[in-house]
Design a protein around this motif. Structure first.
Motif, mmCIF file in Angstrom:
data_model
loop_
_atom_site.group_PDB
_atom_site.id
_atom_site.type_symbol
_atom_site.label_atom_id
_atom_site.label_comp_id
_atom_site.label_asym_id
_atom_site.label_seq_id
_atom_site.Cartn_x
_atom_site.Cartn_y
_atom_site.Cartn_z
ATOM 1 N N LEU A 34 -21.034 27.886 35.348
ATOM 2 C CA LEU A 34 -19.963 28.458 34.522
ATOM 3 C C LEU A 34 -20.225 28.237 33.038
ATOM 4 C CD1 LEU A 34 -17.334 29.947 35.105
ATOM 5 C CD2 LEU A 34 -16.160 27.762 35.036
ATOM 6 N N GLN A 35 -20.243 29.316 32.265
ATOM 7 C CA GLN A 35 -20.369 29.248 30.818
ATOM 8 C C GLN A 35 -18.980 29.434 30.207
ATOM 9 O OE1 GLN A 35 -23.170 32.299 29.794
ATOM 10 N NE2 GLN A 35 -24.940 31.061 30.387
ATOM 11 N N SER A 36 -18.799 28.901 29.006
ATOM 12 C CA SER A 36 -17.486 28.952 28.349
ATOM 13 C C SER A 36 -17.518 29.772 27.073
ATOM 14 C CB SER A 36 -17.018 27.541 27.975
ATOM 15 O OG SER A 36 -16.797 26.774 29.121
ATOM 16 N N ILE A 37 -16.370 30.363 26.781
ATOM 17 C CA ILE A 37 -16.122 31.039 25.512
ATOM 18 C C ILE A 37 -14.833 30.449 24.960
ATOM 19 C CG2 ILE A 37 -15.483 33.225 24.420
ATOM 20 C CD1 ILE A 37 -17.239 34.642 26.381
ATOM 21 N N VAL A 38 -14.821 30.156 23.658
ATOM 22 C CA VAL A 38 -13.625 29.599 23.030
ATOM 23 C C VAL A 38 -12.931 30.688 22.231
ATOM 24 C CG1 VAL A 38 -12.739 27.917 21.365
ATOM 25 C CG2 VAL A 38 -14.558 27.263 22.954
ATOM 26 N N LEU A 39 -11.673 30.929 22.569
ATOM 27 C CA LEU A 39 -10.802 31.838 21.827
ATOM 28 C C LEU A 39 -9.906 30.948 20.978
ATOM 29 C CD1 LEU A 39 -9.931 34.921 21.770
ATOM 30 C CD2 LEU A 39 -8.082 34.232 23.291
ATOM 31 N N THR A 40 -9.919 31.149 19.652
ATOM 32 C CA THR A 40 -9.107 30.287 18.784
ATOM 33 C C THR A 40 -7.635 30.685 18.884
ATOM 34 O OG1 THR A 40 -9.422 31.696 16.856
ATOM 35 C CG2 THR A 40 -11.019 29.905 17.178
ATOM 36 N N LEU A 41 -6.775 29.772 18.465
ATOM 37 C CA LEU A 41 -5.335 30.026 18.537
ATOM 38 C C LEU A 41 -4.915 31.200 17.665
ATOM 39 C CD1 LEU A 41 -4.491 26.312 18.648
ATOM 40 C CD2 LEU A 41 -3.651 27.931 20.324
ATOM 41 N N ASP A 42 -5.562 31.395 16.521
ATOM 42 C CA ASP A 42 -5.214 32.543 15.680
ATOM 43 C C ASP A 42 -5.686 33.846 16.331
ATOM 44 O OD1 ASP A 42 -7.748 31.422 15.053
ATOM 45 O OD2 ASP A 42 -7.816 32.449 13.135
ATOM 46 N N GLU A 43 -6.798 33.820 17.063
ATOM 47 C CA GLU A 43 -7.249 35.013 17.789
ATOM 48 C C GLU A 43 -6.280 35.353 18.927
ATOM 49 O OE1 GLU A 43 -12.069 34.571 17.021
ATOM 50 O OE2 GLU A 43 -11.164 33.580 18.758
ATOM 51 N N LEU A 44 -5.793 34.323 19.630
ATOM 52 C CA LEU A 44 -4.796 34.558 20.675
ATOM 53 C C LEU A 44 -3.525 35.153 20.083
ATOM 54 C CD1 LEU A 44 -3.831 34.276 23.628
ATOM 55 C CD2 LEU A 44 -3.006 31.999 22.999
ATOM 56 N N GLU A 45 -3.104 34.646 18.916
ATOM 57 C CA GLU A 45 -1.898 35.160 18.262
ATOM 58 C C GLU A 45 -2.078 36.623 17.870
ATOM 59 O OE1 GLU A 45 2.064 34.738 16.495
ATOM 60 O OE2 GLU A 45 0.953 33.966 18.212
ATOM 61 N N ALA A 46 -3.284 36.991 17.406
ATOM 62 C CA ALA A 46 -3.555 38.385 17.045
ATOM 63 C C ALA A 46 -3.437 39.284 18.282
ATOM 64 C CB ALA A 46 -4.938 38.517 16.414
ATOM 65 N N ILE A 47 -3.971 38.838 19.410
ATOM 66 C CA ILE A 47 -3.850 39.613 20.657
ATOM 67 C C ILE A 47 -2.386 39.731 21.066
ATOM 68 C CG2 ILE A 47 -4.310 39.520 23.144
ATOM 69 C CD1 ILE A 47 -7.105 38.479 22.485
ATOM 70 N N ARG A 48 -1.654 38.625 20.954
ATOM 71 C CA ARG A 48 -0.233 38.651 21.341
ATOM 72 C C ARG A 48 0.542 39.656 20.503
ATOM 73 N NH1 ARG A 48 4.650 36.998 20.076
ATOM 74 N NH2 ARG A 48 4.045 36.039 18.113
ATOM 75 N N LEU A 49 0.345 39.606 19.185
ATOM 76 C CA LEU A 49 1.100 40.486 18.301
ATOM 77 C C LEU A 49 0.706 41.955 18.466
ATOM 78 C CD1 LEU A 49 1.070 38.294 15.069
ATOM 79 C CD2 LEU A 49 3.041 38.750 16.551
ATOM 80 N N ALA A 50 -0.593 42.239 18.514
ATOM 81 C CA ALA A 50 -1.056 43.628 18.573
ATOM 82 C C ALA A 50 -0.943 44.227 19.975
ATOM 83 C CB ALA A 50 -2.503 43.717 18.090
ATOM 84 N N ASP A 51 -1.399 43.494 20.978
ATOM 85 C CA ASP A 51 -1.479 44.061 22.320
ATOM 86 C C ASP A 51 -0.223 43.830 23.162
ATOM 87 O OD1 ASP A 51 -4.032 44.877 21.604
ATOM 88 O OD2 ASP A 51 -4.999 43.135 22.497
ATOM 89 N N LYS A 52 0.319 42.627 23.128
ATOM 90 C CA LYS A 52 1.518 42.354 23.934
ATOM 91 C C LYS A 52 2.786 42.862 23.248
ATOM 92 C CE LYS A 52 4.079 38.877 26.412
ATOM 93 N NZ LYS A 52 4.778 37.656 26.170
ATOM 94 N N GLU A 53 2.938 42.541 21.950
ATOM 95 C CA GLU A 53 4.141 42.960 21.230
ATOM 96 C C GLU A 53 4.049 44.403 20.733
ATOM 97 O OE1 GLU A 53 6.873 41.028 21.024
ATOM 98 O OE2 GLU A 53 5.823 39.439 22.122
ATOM 99 N N GLY A 54 2.829 44.953 20.649
ATOM 100 C CA GLY A 54 2.643 46.333 20.229
ATOM 101 C C GLY A 54 2.851 46.587 18.743
ATOM 102 N N LEU A 55 2.682 45.550 17.918
ATOM 103 C CA LEU A 55 2.876 45.721 16.470
ATOM 104 C C LEU A 55 1.680 46.442 15.853
ATOM 105 C CD1 LEU A 55 4.220 42.216 15.373
ATOM 106 C CD2 LEU A 55 5.530 44.291 15.786
#
Length: 157
Positions: A34-55
């Motif tokens: 298993l290899q890992s990729i790190v998603l930073t908290l600000d990257e997660l927030e960008a996904i949440r706002l743009a993709d989940k919240e639809g902003l």
């Protein structure tokens, strides 16, 4: 402080809250492979706002307190990491980045005091209310939280 570009430090990005789940693993991949990729908290927030919240990116950038082009770069990096994890069967862990939590849902060493940058007046911080949304009763300047930014740095994977 880690920089993304020569001579330009990464400024704090505002995030709504810390994630409850911080790691996703593909099924059927042996742990030793298993290899890992790190998603930073600000990257997660960008996904949440743009993709989940639809902003729109401009509105999401305001919420994260970054420019629209910076938001676009954060979102693009996040999409690439998520796609790589899904397509290549890698573990996706959420951690690090340079951010400040808006709702103060995590324990920090920052004092619970809002301070006026103009006249120095100090008032008790009200949990759940960002200091910058309160104005100084003396000079009407927006207050700032003492202790400033909560830096977390991207770990080496």
């Amino acid at each position: 402080m880690k920089t993304n570009r020569v001579g330009r430090p990464t400024h704090c990005r505002s995030i709504q809250d810390m994630p409850r789940i911080t790691c996703f693993k593909p099924e059927g991949v042996p742990p030793e492979e298993l290899q890992s990729i790190v998603l930073t908290l600000d990257e997660l927030e960008a996904i949440r706002l743009a993709d989940k919240e639809g902003l729109y990116q401009a509105d999401a950038a305001i919420r994260m307190q970054v420019s629209r082009p910076t938001f676009g770069r954060i979102l693009e990096a996040a999409h690439k990491k998520v796609a790589e994890a899904i397509v290549d069967g890698k573990k996706l862990c959420i951690q690090g980045g340079t951010f400040r939590s808006l709702c103060d849902s995590t324990l920090t060493d920052r004092p619970n005091i809002c301070e006026c940058p103009e006249c120095g007046l100090k008032l008790p911080h009200q949990k759940g209310e960002p200091c910058r949304e309160t104005v100084c009763p003396h000079c009407q300047a927006p207050l700032k939280r003492m202790g400033g930014c909560l830096p977390e740095f991207l770990p080496q994977v």
